[in-house]
Enzyme design. Structure first.
Site, short mmCIF file in Angstrom:
data_model
loop_
_atom_site.label_atom_id
_atom_site.label_comp_id
_atom_site.label_asym_id
_atom_site.label_seq_id
_atom_site.Cartn_x
_atom_site.Cartn_y
_atom_site.Cartn_z
N TYR A 20 0.84 -1.21 0.00
CA TYR A 20 0.00 0.00 0.00
C TYR A 20 0.87 1.26 0.00
O TYR A 20 0.63 2.19 -0.78
CB TYR A 20 -0.92 -0.01 1.23
N PHE B 92 15.69 19.12 -1.25
CA PHE B 92 14.31 18.69 -1.46
C PHE B 92 14.05 17.32 -0.83
O PHE B 92 12.98 17.08 -0.27
CB PHE B 92 14.02 18.65 -2.97
#
Length: 484
Positions: free
Chosen positions: A190, A308
């Site tokens: 998931y 980032f």
């Protein structure tokens, strides 16, 4: 933050005040996307792209600022990639959309990205990102303008993600209890669909735009681990909010093994100790991705790309350490302090400093362990792996210091590390061999005992004294003026 907030912070966390003031005074965004000089790369002069930047601010307060600071056209590509997946996620999260409508919409979402003027107004009125789907045509128009390699990445990752989301959304509807994550393997799958694929897509974007070497696009395991680390920490932290919304992401095999029949029981005060052990299991599961994350960060070469990736990873480790053994997790959503987040932003600039932060948070987490924890040994090993990684790549007994003239010098005796005995024996052996040959033995390297006080110390002391004297002078003036 108001005056009362600053006063409270000054009393409870005085160091945080200094950090926030430093950030306000000296930290500046490295890029202004509204600057006409940046328009060619950011597209801010186009109406549709300007609206996309506005949607980025509306839908992502945490990622928007770091996305904008990415170099060149990578910022625009990443923003559009984020908005495409945010639109997909909005459809998946909206419980007001029936499964009959949601399933075909999710499974064909990658086709919508290539359908001009497509938009969707069927989201619930209270869905927070509803407006993005209502005006999704602007995102589609801008995706059509990016280079083909970038567009291929966005469409391909969306295609992979949409099928996984559709499968789990359908399973949630069909499950009477709403608990649709059965075990760790399914939890990994998931998280791969919702976050690991994001890591893969970003790596491919880094390579497609030329900001990183092409090999980074093929580091699928490490990219996936980066995404799983961030996603699992978010799921761990948001347990109370998810339970209130009847969304149960913690694997059933974990909480059921500790005697819980339903995830909502984790909130019961009578079962708080067992809930803490479940929290330990979730912490252990998140920790197993930390070393892969460090390996991934060590591969990055572009500074904006590194920032980032490193900033959310550092914040994830800080959040993990905060939540561990903390029963408040089951009562409300907790977050690291703003000053701590700011400090992480300023420090997450190179692999060594980030590795040391991972190590420090692993030590903090390990210090909270208790022998009664059923995961005591496994968590200790996971923390030890982080420590081992840092020691292998950045040995603690080798300290970089700045010498006169601005050049870096190595001082390997800056600490009392026991390994220095081996270094000293080696130096004595070299000196003995040099004496046998009739040579002058090399002088042993001296520890860098430079204890010069940094200029910042005097600045802080001077500023503090000026404030104190100014305050006293003000009181004297007021007393002498308004009294006899």
């Amino acid at each position: 933050m108001g005056i009362l907030g600053w006063l409270y912070l000054f009393v409870r966390h005085p160091d945080d005040v200094r950090t926030l003031v430093q950030y306000k005074l000296w930290y500046e965004p490295k890029r202004d996307i509204t600057n006409p000089a940046e328009w060619e790369a950011t597209g801010y002069n186009r109406k549709d792209m300007k609206r996309c930047w506005e949607f980025l601010d509306m839908t992502s307060r945490s990622f928007a600022s770091v996305i904008k600071e990415l170099d060149g056209d990578l910022a625009r590509a990443t923003a559009l990639f984020y908005l495409a997946l945010r639109g997909l996620d909005t459809v998946e999260d909206d419980m007001t959309i029936s499964d009959e409508i949601k399933q075909p919409l999710l499974r064909s979402f990658h086709e919508k990205l290539q359908t001009p003027d497509w938009c969707f107004g069927g989201s619930g009125p209270n869905e927070k990102d509803r407006q993005l789907l209502v005006e999704f045509n602007v995102v589609i128009a801008e995706i059509a303008l990016v280079q083909p390699e970038v567009r291929e990445v966005i469409v391909d990752i969306t295609h992979k993600m949409e099928n996984g989301m559709a499968d789990y959304a359908h399973k949630a509807v069909m499950s009477p209890t709403g608990t649709y994550i059965d075990d760790i393997e399914e939890f990994d799958l998931y998280c791969h669909y919702v976050a690991g694929l994001v890591g893969e897509g970003l790596s491919r974007l880094f390579a497609a735009t030329g900001k990183e070497k092409s090999y980074i696009a093929n580091e699928l395991v490490l990219s996936n681990s980066m995404g799983l680390l961030l996603q699992k920490v978010n799921i761990l932290r948001d347990i109370r909010e998810d339970i209130d919304d009847s969304r149960f992401f913690w694997p059933k095999s974990i909480w059921e093994s500790h005697g819980f029949k339903h995830p909502a029981e984790l909130r019961d005060l009578d079962k708080r100790q067992e809930a803490i052990w479940v929290l330990s299991a979730m912490t252990l599961d998140a920790l197993r991705h930390s070393v892969d994350a460090l390996d991934y960060l060590a591969l990055l070469r572009n500074q904006s790309v590194f920032n980032f990736c490193a900033i959310p990873a550092s914040m994830a480790m800080a959040t993990l350490a905060l939540c561990f053994m903390n029963p408040t997790v089951f009562d409300r959503n907790i977050k690291i302090r703003k000053a701590q987040a700011v400090n992480l932003i300023m420090k997450s600039t190179n692999p060594r400093d980030v590795a040391y932060m991972f190590r420090d948070y692993a030590r903090e987490l390990h210090a909270k362990l208790v022998p009664a924890d059923p995961y005591f040994v496994k968590i200790s090993i996971a923390c030890g792996k982080i420590e081992q990684w840092c020691e292998q790549h950045y040995p603690s007994f080798i300290v970089l210091r700045t010498a006169q003239g601005g050049r870096s010098s190595v001082s390997d005796r800056a600490t009392g590390d026991a390994r220095m005995r081996a270094v000293e024996r080696h130096e004595k052996l070299l000196a003995a061999k040099a004496s046998e040959r009739g040579e002058v033995p090399p002088a042993p390297r001296q520890a860098d005992d430079d204890q010069n006080v940094p200029i910042e110390f005097f600045l802080y002391v001077g500023l503090g004294m000026a404030i104190v004297f100014g305050f006293c002078a003000g009181i004297i003036v007021l007393v002498t003026r308004y009294t006899n």
